[in-house]
Design a protein around this motif. Structure first.
Motif, PDB file in Angstrom:
ATOM      1  N   HIS A  63     -38.714  44.312 -11.162  1.00  0.00           N
ATOM      2  CA  HIS A  63     -38.611  43.187 -10.232  1.00  0.00           C
ATOM      3  C   HIS A  63     -38.605  41.913 -11.065  1.00  0.00           C
ATOM      4  O   HIS A  63     -39.563  41.604 -11.759  1.00  0.00           O
ATOM      5  N   GLY A  64     -37.559  41.181 -10.983  1.00  0.00           N
ATOM      6  CA  GLY A  64     -37.398  39.976 -11.782  1.00  0.00           C
ATOM      7  C   GLY A  64     -35.977  39.493 -11.643  1.00  0.00           C
ATOM      8  O   GLY A  64     -35.417  39.502 -10.555  1.00  0.00           O
ATOM      9  N   VAL A  65     -35.381  39.083 -12.749  1.00  0.00           N
ATOM     10  CA  VAL A  65     -34.010  38.601 -12.698  1.00  0.00           C
ATOM     11  C   VAL A  65     -33.133  39.388 -13.650  1.00  0.00           C
ATOM     12  O   VAL A  65     -33.605  39.979 -14.622  1.00  0.00           O
ATOM     13  N   ALA A  66     -31.861  39.392 -13.344  1.00  0.00           N
ATOM     14  CA  ALA A  66     -30.859  39.970 -14.229  1.00  0.00           C
ATOM     15  C   ALA A  66     -29.754  38.952 -14.422  1.00  0.00           C
ATOM     16  O   ALA A  66     -29.450  38.164 -13.525  1.00  0.00           O
ATOM     17  N   ILE A  67     -29.190  38.966 -15.603  1.00  0.00           N
ATOM     18  CA  ILE A  67     -27.987  38.176 -15.887  1.00  0.00           C
ATOM     19  C   ILE A  67     -26.820  39.137 -15.801  1.00  0.00           C
ATOM     20  O   ILE A  67     -26.762  40.111 -16.549  1.00  0.00           O
ATOM     21  N   CYS A  68     -25.926  38.893 -14.859  1.00  0.00           N
ATOM     22  CA  CYS A  68     -24.824  39.813 -14.569  1.00  0.00           C
ATOM     23  C   CYS A  68     -23.481  39.187 -14.939  1.00  0.00           C
ATOM     24  O   CYS A  68     -23.383  37.990 -15.217  1.00  0.00           O
ATOM     25  N   ALA A  69     -22.455  40.032 -14.927  1.00  0.00           N
ATOM     26  CA  ALA A  69     -21.070  39.585 -15.145  1.00  0.00           C
ATOM     27  C   ALA A  69     -20.932  38.788 -16.440  1.00  0.00           C
ATOM     28  O   ALA A  69     -20.273  37.751 -16.488  1.00  0.00           O
ATOM     29  N   ASN A  70     -21.589  39.287 -17.501  1.00  0.00           N
ATOM     30  CA  ASN A  70     -21.508  38.655 -18.825  1.00  0.00           C
ATOM     31  C   ASN A  70     -21.937  37.188 -18.835  1.00  0.00           C
ATOM     32  O   ASN A  70     -21.401  36.376 -19.573  1.00  0.00           O
ATOM     33  N   GLY A  71     -22.920  36.878 -18.003  1.00  0.00           N
ATOM     34  CA  GLY A  71     -23.464  35.520 -18.000  1.00  0.00           C
ATOM     35  C   GLY A  71     -23.067  34.673 -16.820  1.00  0.00           C
ATOM     36  O   GLY A  71     -23.599  33.575 -16.641  1.00  0.00           O
ATOM     37  N   ALA A  72     -22.163  35.155 -15.990  1.00  0.00           N
ATOM     38  CA  ALA A  72     -21.659  34.336 -14.883  1.00  0.00           C
ATOM     39  C   ALA A  72     -22.591  34.292 -13.683  1.00  0.00           C
ATOM     40  O   ALA A  72     -22.467  33.397 -12.845  1.00  0.00           O
ATOM     41  N   VAL A  73     -23.524  35.248 -13.581  1.00  0.00           N
ATOM     42  CA  VAL A  73     -24.379  35.343 -12.394  1.00  0.00           C
ATOM     43  C   VAL A  73     -25.834  35.539 -12.800  1.00  0.00           C
ATOM     44  O   VAL A  73     -26.139  36.416 -13.613  1.00  0.00           O
ATOM     45  N   LEU A  74     -26.713  34.742 -12.232  1.00  0.00           N
ATOM     46  CA  LEU A  74     -28.153  34.978 -12.322  1.00  0.00           C
ATOM     47  C   LEU A  74     -28.577  35.602 -11.006  1.00  0.00           C
ATOM     48  O   LEU A  74     -28.345  35.027  -9.932  1.00  0.00           O
ATOM     49  N   TYR A  75     -29.216  36.777 -11.087  1.00  0.00           N
ATOM     50  CA  TYR A  75     -29.439  37.599  -9.900  1.00  0.00           C
ATOM     51  C   TYR A  75     -30.904  37.975  -9.781  1.00  0.00           C
ATOM     52  O   TYR A  75     -31.528  38.426 -10.747  1.00  0.00           O
ATOM     53  N   ASP A  76     -31.479  37.788  -8.593  1.00  0.00           N
ATOM     54  CA  ASP A  76     -32.861  38.165  -8.322  1.00  0.00           C
ATOM     55  C   ASP A  76     -32.890  39.629  -7.888  1.00  0.00           C
ATOM     56  O   ASP A  76     -32.354  39.980  -6.837  1.00  0.00           O
ATOM     57  N   LEU A  77     -33.505  40.475  -8.715  1.00  0.00           N
ATOM     58  CA  LEU A  77     -33.507  41.907  -8.437  1.00  0.00           C
ATOM     59  C   LEU A  77     -34.418  42.263  -7.259  1.00  0.00           C
ATOM     60  O   LEU A  77     -34.174  43.248  -6.554  1.00  0.00           O
TER      61      LEU A  77
END
Length: 267
Positions: A63-77
């Protein structure tokens, strides 16, 4: 291992902590849990779009954050919501596609959005059905109709390193070009957007410096992050460019290489 203990662990997923069979081992799950129990921050930094994060988040219990799409998206898991995006403008998408069609006519294109993706009818993922992954076959007018987090260009047979070099020559002034799959699939982000740019932005907000970060990866799309982090590891199965860049190496994804290091850091 030295007395250094990272404040933040940044790890790629596929080919790094995800094994060849698509699973994450119990040992790696336990090692990832150690990071947060020790009070450090764990960030998954991946080329995957947000919609591909649900299963992996559940598997590792993170539970935290992920950086997706090679840096284009900051996502709350935890809430499964997009916190911010850095997208390619529609006019740039159109310009890049037209230039690459001239340079490499065999390419077929798709555009990732936070909630799905558009693709050309001739875009063929082989054993993967693009429609099953939230894709919609569209014409050019729709393909170019809105901004995207990632532009994909698929070649049926090209060497990915050679293809990436050719694309950088053609459109490197418009987008950031990389690859991560071991086949002729280019991944393009908005100009200047990489795993490193997103990780640096996040770390700055948390008061964490690059010297306090240890990063793990395996493919060319990881190189900016691995170069930015003060300490970097390539798994044994990594691309040669990664192994030539990192400050350290560890065992392969199938041998729990990341877990081996995390167990030492947070013993």
């Amino acid at each position: 291992m030295s007395d250094f203990t990272p404040r933040l662990i940044a790890t790629d997923l596929d080919g790094t902590i995800v094994r060849s069979d698509g699973t994450v081992s119990d040992r790696t799950v336990a090692a990832l849990a150690r990071v947060e129990r020790a009070g450090a921050t764990l960030v998954m930094v991946t080329g995957r779009p947000p919609r591909w994060m649900k299963d992996i988040a559940a598997e590792v219990g993170h539970h935290g954050v992920a950086i997706c799409a090679n840096g284009a998206v900051l996502y709350d898991l935890h809430t499964e919501t997009v916190l911010r995006t850095h997208e390619i403008e529609p006019r740039v998408i159109e310009q890049v596609v037209r230039k690459l069609r001239e340079a490499v006519p065999e390419l077929r294109f798709a555009v990732e959005h936070p909630d799905g993706f558009f693709f050309e009818a001739s875009y063929n993922l082989g054993r993967w059905d693009a429609r099953r992954f939230g894709g919609q076959a569209v014409d050019d007018a729709t393909l170019f109709s809105k901004s995207g987090t990632k532009l994909l260009a698929l070649h049926p047979a090209a060497d990915p390193d050679s293809l990436a070099a050719q694309a950088i020559g053609a459109v490197g002034d418009l987008v950031t070009v990389t690859h991560s799959s071991g086949r002729g699939l280019l991944e393009m982000s908005a100009q200047g957007i990489t795993k490193a740019s997103a990780l640096a932005e996040f770390c700055n907000e948390q008061g964490i410096t690059s010297a306090q970060v240890a990063a793990f990866g395996d493919m060319p799309n990881d190189l900016p992050m691995l170069t930015w982090a003060g300490t970097s590891y390539g798994v044994a199965n990594a691309h040669p460019d990664v192994l030539a860049t990192v400050t350290h190496t560890t065992a392969s994804n199938d041998d729990d290489g990341v877990a081996q290091i995390l167990e030492k850091y947070y013993s």
